[in-house]
Design a protein around this motif. Structure first.
Motif, short mmCIF file in Angstrom:
data_model
loop_
_atom_site.label_atom_id
_atom_site.label_comp_id
_atom_site.label_asym_id
_atom_site.label_seq_id
_atom_site.Cartn_x
_atom_site.Cartn_y
_atom_site.Cartn_z
N PHE A 223 10.10 -4.76 22.41
CA PHE A 223 10.64 -5.85 21.32
C PHE A 223 11.89 -6.36 22.44
O PHE A 223 12.61 -5.71 22.74
N GLY A 224 11.49 -7.36 22.84
CA GLY A 224 12.44 -8.39 23.52
C GLY A 224 12.20 -9.84 23.67
O GLY A 224 11.44 -10.29 22.76
N PRO A 225 13.19 -10.33 24.49
CA PRO A 225 13.18 -11.78 24.55
C PRO A 225 11.82 -12.60 25.37
O PRO A 225 11.45 -11.91 26.52
N THR A 226 11.26 -13.37 24.71
CA THR A 226 10.09 -13.91 25.54
C THR A 226 10.32 -15.77 25.41
O THR A 226 11.14 -16.01 24.80
N PHE A 227 9.57 -16.44 26.56
CA PHE A 227 9.89 -17.68 26.49
C PHE A 227 8.70 -18.55 26.68
O PHE A 227 7.89 -18.11 27.43
N ARG A 228 8.89 -19.60 26.06
CA ARG A 228 7.60 -20.32 25.97
C ARG A 228 8.09 -22.06 26.34
O ARG A 228 8.96 -22.70 25.53
N ALA A 229 7.63 -22.57 27.33
CA ALA A 229 8.03 -23.99 27.41
C ALA A 229 7.30 -24.87 26.70
O ALA A 229 6.53 -25.70 27.41
N GLU A 230 7.15 -24.57 25.53
CA GLU A 230 6.20 -25.39 24.74
C GLU A 230 7.20 -26.81 23.96
O GLU A 230 8.11 -26.55 23.34
N HIS A 231 6.70 -27.93 24.20
CA HIS A 231 7.25 -29.09 23.81
C HIS A 231 6.71 -29.39 22.27
O HIS A 231 6.11 -30.24 21.68
N SER A 232 7.46 -28.34 21.44
CA SER A 232 7.40 -28.53 20.11
C SER A 232 8.64 -28.56 19.50
O SER A 232 9.17 -27.49 19.21
N ASN A 233 8.92 -29.56 19.26
CA ASN A 233 10.28 -30.00 18.50
C ASN A 233 10.32 -29.96 16.95
O ASN A 233 10.17 -30.85 16.17
N THR A 234 9.73 -28.56 16.40
CA THR A 234 9.80 -28.52 15.11
C THR A 234 10.86 -27.38 14.52
O THR A 234 11.47 -26.98 15.38
N THR A 235 10.78 -27.24 13.23
CA THR A 235 11.87 -26.25 12.58
C THR A 235 11.24 -24.75 12.91
O THR A 235 12.01 -23.82 12.59
N ARG A 236 10.06 -24.64 13.51
CA ARG A 236 9.42 -23.34 13.70
C ARG A 236 9.20 -22.77 15.31
O ARG A 236 8.90 -21.87 15.33
N HIS A 237 9.63 -23.64 15.96
CA HIS A 237 9.52 -23.38 17.58
C HIS A 237 10.78 -23.25 17.90
O HIS A 237 11.67 -24.12 17.91
#
Length: 458
Positions: A223-237
């Motif tokens: 249970f910790g922080p994770t990171f994704r360089a996903e170019h999803s400029n949505t309300t869910r990402h």
């Protein structure tokens, strides 16, 4: 300084009735008249404000003048007395201004739009809305730890810095100590001179290390922080989020589905029991019928359907979807909403997805086309849990990785778990912010984080 939390005053009011108390907090609102001033004070311990009654002939005049400003921090001594209108209030004897607040304080109004508050993330915890968000986030986090602790899981801290891409999508943030203008002949030469002597990134998931831990400890969770360089400029990402990932040995897909359903119901029940005031607030401000929705989740049996059956249901629905439905395509939000909200009317596990649209580590089914994976879809939100039985067969795991042009050498330690005493095992991943959105009715993931990290916003 010694003082009593406002929450303590209201929750154990009989203990403080008609007694002198000391409270600290920030001025939320105030009203003034010739003889009496009224202040609503909040200290962040609960949604309720405590009303201060200030009779001007009994309190030092200058301190009253300084106190009558929204945002001002106060320490107040007075009698905690019954009130017909407020239940209890404080009849003030003494005011100390701890921190003055000028008139350009941005939170002068009682209500502000969420869009405006996103421009001042450093101040929005002082609003009722975000006080409620972070109170539920806190309770939800505790409920998650409590569930796993009570069910015998060990809490593991997996690395945030990693050299492997768990999902194989390449959407990782690179970590380096090299100067930005360093010039090298080759990429390898560049990395040779870096801190680790190789390419390093922020983790997208603790799963692979979690599987390794489970292979000796039986059942664990991260249970910790994770990171994704996903170019999803949505309300869910969001680019940075908190991830819950249990791993369970000697468990197949059906076992982990049972665990996931029990887990979701348990943590929602805990929040309902311990955050009634906050949920009532969100039911009014974020989503009408919220509490009924949550109670319905707890009391219902989640539905199950295979991916192939789901595709047939969507094709026969008569609906005109923006994204056409064909076997082999990934289900879109509109498909998930139809299945959960219109067809089944409750949470839904979709199982046995095509292998080509799922990750390399998922167990291949006997049909050779699908994997033992499931997504838990929730009405109003869509996918909230990604879950699978992991491929325990070394040769099949290698084949899946080679098919995706993955380097086996980079996963030697992971492959060793299939070489030395491999067992059936399963796990799932749940984004904390996703389940927090569902429980509160908050519509934008940016409003579940203290400082949301999204594309173009640091």
């Amino acid at each position: 300084m010694k003082h009593i939390d406002v929450k303590e005053l209201f929750f154990n009011s009989e203990n403080y009735k008609n007694k002198s108390v000391t409270v600290c907090g920030w001025v939320r609102t105030w009203r003034d008249s010739k003889a009496i001033s009224f202040i609503e004070l909040n200290d962040g311990t609960c949604l309720r404000n405590v009303q201060l009654i200030i009779e001007k002939d009994k309190v030092e005049e200058n301190s009253v003048k300084l106190a009558l400003a929204v945002g001002t921090a106060l320490c107040v001594i007075g009698d905690f007395v019954p009130s017909e209108r407020n239940g209890y209030e404080i009849s003030v004897k003494e005011i100390t201004v701890l921190g003055e607040c000028p008139t350009d304080y941005p939170l002068q109004k009682k209500h502000h739009t969420l869009e405006f508050l996103r421009t001042i993330p450093h101040l929005r915890p002082r609003t009722r809305y975000f006080e409620a968000v972070f109170a539920v986030r806190n309770e939800l986090s505790y409920a998650i730890h409590k569930y796993f602790h009570e069910h015998g899981y060990k809490y593991m801290h997996t690395p945030i810095l990693t050299g492997s891409d768990c999902e194989g999508a390449g959407e990782m943030f690179r970590v380096t100590t090299q100067p930005w203008d360093a010039k090298y002949k080759t990429e390898q030469e560049y990395y040779d001179g870096d801190f680790f002597g190789t390419k390093a990134s922020l983790t997208v998931s603790g799963q692979l290390e979690g599987e390794i831990a489970a292979m000796g400890l039986g059942k664990i969770y991260t249970f910790g922080p994770t990171f994704r360089a996903e170019h999803s400029n949505t309300t869910r990402h969001a680019a940075e989020f908190w991830h819950i990932e249990p791993e369970v040995c000697f468990a197949d897909l059906h076992d982990i589905i049972e665990i996931a359903e029990d887990f979701i119901k348990s943590i929602i029940k805990d929040v309902i029991n311990n955050c009634s005031e906050e949920l009532a607030f969100f039911s009014e401000r974020a989503e009408k019928g919220l509490i009924d929705k949550l109670n319905s989740v707890i009391s219902s049996d989640f539905a199950k359907v295979t991916y192939t059956e789901a595709v047939e249901i969507l094709k026969k629905s008569g609906k005109e979807f923006k994204f056409p439905v064909e076997w082999g395509c990934d289900l879109q939000t509109e498909h998930e909403k139809y299945l959960t909200e219109e067809y089944f009317g409750k949470p839904l596990f979709v199982t046995d997805y095509p292998a080509d649209i799922k990750s390399f580590y998922m167990k291949l089914n006997p049909d050779g086309k699908t994997v033992a994976a499931t997504d838990l879809l929730m009405p109003g939100v869509g996918e909230i849990i990604g879950c699978s039985e992991r491929e325990a067969d070394l040769d099949k795991l290698k084949a899946a990785m080679q098919k995706r042009d993955m380097s086996l050498d980079a996963y030697t330690e992971y492959l060793d778990t299939r070489k030395f005493g491999s067992v059936p095992h399963s796990g799932f991943g749940l984004g904390l912010e996703r389940i927090l959105m569902y429980i509160t009715g908050v519509q934008n993931i940016r409003d579940t984080l203290l400082y949301p990290r999204t594309v173009g916003s640091l």
